[in-house]
Scaffold this active site. Structure first.
Site, PDB file in Angstrom:
ATOM      1  N   CYS A 167       8.254   0.896  -3.182  1.00 37.66           N
ATOM      2  CA  CYS A 167       7.208   0.886  -4.207  1.00 37.66           C
ATOM      3  C   CYS A 167       7.643   0.027  -5.393  1.00 37.66           C
ATOM      4  CB  CYS A 167       6.912   2.306  -4.673  1.00 37.66           C
ATOM      5  SG  CYS A 167       5.663   2.403  -5.969  1.00 37.66           S
ATOM      6  N   CYS A 199       9.573   5.568  -2.280  1.00 40.28           N
ATOM      7  CA  CYS A 199       9.898   4.947  -3.566  1.00 40.28           C
ATOM      8  C   CYS A 199      10.760   3.701  -3.371  1.00 40.28           C
ATOM      9  CB  CYS A 199      10.628   5.944  -4.468  1.00 40.28           C
ATOM     10  SG  CYS A 199       9.645   7.388  -4.903  1.00 40.28           S
ATOM     11  N   LYS A 231     -17.304  15.569  -4.270  1.00 37.98           N
ATOM     12  CA  LYS A 231     -16.501  14.516  -3.651  1.00 37.98           C
ATOM     13  C   LYS A 231     -17.304  13.813  -2.566  1.00 37.98           C
ATOM     14  CE  LYS A 231     -13.105  13.999  -0.066  1.00 37.98           C
ATOM     15  NZ  LYS A 231     -12.270  14.708   0.926  1.00 37.98           N
ATOM     16  N   CYS A 281       3.009   6.672  -1.479  1.00 37.45           N
ATOM     17  CA  CYS A 281       3.293   7.858  -2.298  1.00 37.45           C
ATOM     18  C   CYS A 281       2.751   9.097  -1.595  1.00 37.45           C
ATOM     19  CB  CYS A 281       2.665   7.684  -3.689  1.00 37.45           C
ATOM     20  SG  CYS A 281       3.431   8.704  -4.948  1.00 37.45           S
TER      21      CYS A 281
END
Length: 374
Positions: free
Chosen positions: A322, A319, A240, A312
């Site tokens: 969104c 939500c 990463k 999120c």
């Protein structure tokens, strides 16, 4: 009398033998039990399974991309343009430019810190600094490596604070370039550990940083490696971080950098063939899935990380704002992980979301949604 004595001695001898035998059996049983305990403990140690993936012979891997990937991803990109997130302001890739600005201010007699709230005031100057590729020298690259090393198990806000304090501390001590391999090598373990104590696993990372600085000084001419194989050998640096270093330090994109937000979202959105918790396996799956879309390999990290930091989120998803929460004239794709109970509570007026703690600025997204509805 002698016969009785004989039998008594024989019985005594027999008892001794029995005691010895029992003791031996007990000892052997104890060893067996100890071994079984050790084995059972060994079995309980959590091991992450790594998968090996290969591309298809014809190189066409578009067929394994889920049907909802591009519709959802493109919609998330649209929302991200209206959101200012921690990764946009103080993400690891942004830190070297901020430290460059702090150095410039220090040379002009200003030793004050730059708060997160003040950063938007310097957007234009920071953009000029980032676009000037001559600024990306070995000090810039080392500072990027350090902030990525600190970033694991540490929020961006804390990481930025520690990096800024560390850099200013070395500037005040007379190091022209502030945080550098030279300044770290001249710092004791205890002193460094004290300066970075706010980050997660600070003691371990202090040791890693000193050891890594020695390796870079001795083997890489006071610079950082320009390939993933040499980077991941350094303690505390995995795939990463290694891929982010290559992108930010050497402008090389040879893989996708995957963090915990990306793992969570990819699983929630059903973008993976199975539920996968190992970030390295998620990286491999995404690289295979997007083998013909390498233009996304660099951007997918900040797009999804920023979305996971603000909308999120792991706890208290939004939500309600969104675009993926419902299909309407503005949206033709729906998220498979909508919090239906939250939306129901909001519709009933029993959910107060105004007091929720928010990382970043969602105001443009909220007003844009309202404007579309009205």
């Amino acid at each position: 009398m002698s016969q009785s004595k004989y039998f008594k001695n024989k019985i005594k001898l027999s008892n001794n033998l029995s005691t010895t035998t029992v003791t031996k059996v007990k000892s052997e049983n104890t060893e067996v039990l100890d071994q079984s305990k050790t084995q059972s403990r060994t079995k309980r140690v959590r091991k992450l399974q790594h998968i090996k993936l290969e591309t298809t012979d014809d190189g066409d891997n578009d067929s394994i991309i889920p049907d909802n990937f591009f519709p959802m991803y493109n919609k998330i990109k649209e929302m991200r343009k209206l959101i200012t997130t921690p990764v946009d302001l103080i993400g690891c890739v942004k830190i070297p430019a901020l430290l460059f600005l702090i150095t410039k201010r220090f040379q002009n007699g200003i030793s004050d810190e730059i708060s997160i709230d003040q950063i938007p005031n310097y957007f234009e100057e920071l953009k000029l600094i980032e676009n000037n590729k001559s600024n990306i020298d070995k000090f810039w690259r080392f500072q990027l490596l350090v902030t990525l090393l600190f970033s694991s198990q540490t929020k961006d806000e804390i990481n930025y604070q520690v990096m800024q304090n560390l850099h200013l501390n070395y500037l005040i001590k007379g190091y022209k370039n502030g945080l550098s391999i030279e300044s770290i090598l001249n710092t004791s373990y205890n002193e460094l550990d004290q300066m970075i104590f706010k980050i997660g696993f600070h003691s371990r990372k202090a040791n890693y940083l000193i050891e890594t600085s020695k390796i870079l000084h001795e083997n890489f001419n006071d610079d950082i490696p320009n390939n993933i194989n040499d980077l991941i050998i350094l303690k505390g640096i995995g795939y990463k971080m290694g891929h982010l270093i290559l992108q930010g330090a050497w402008n090389e994109t040879v893989g996708i950098s995957v963090d915990t937000h990306m793992v969570r979202l990819c699983n929630m959105f059903n973008w993976l063939p199975k539920n996968e918790k190992n970030p390295d396996n998620v990286r491999k799956l995404l690289e295979i899935m997007l083998i013909n879309h390498k233009d996304l390999w660099m951007e997918i990290n900040p797009v999804l990380v920023g979305f996971g930091q603000t909308v999120c989120t792991p706890i208290g998803r939004r939500c309600d704002i969104c675009w993926l929460s419902k299909i309407d004239e503005f949206n033709d794709v729906k998220c498979p992980a909508i919090d239906k109970k939250l939306l129901l509570r909001i519709n009933r007026g029993v959910e107060n979301i105004e007091n929720r703690k928010i990382r970043g600025d969602l105001q443009k997204l909220v007003t844009y949604r309202q404007r579309k509805v009205n």
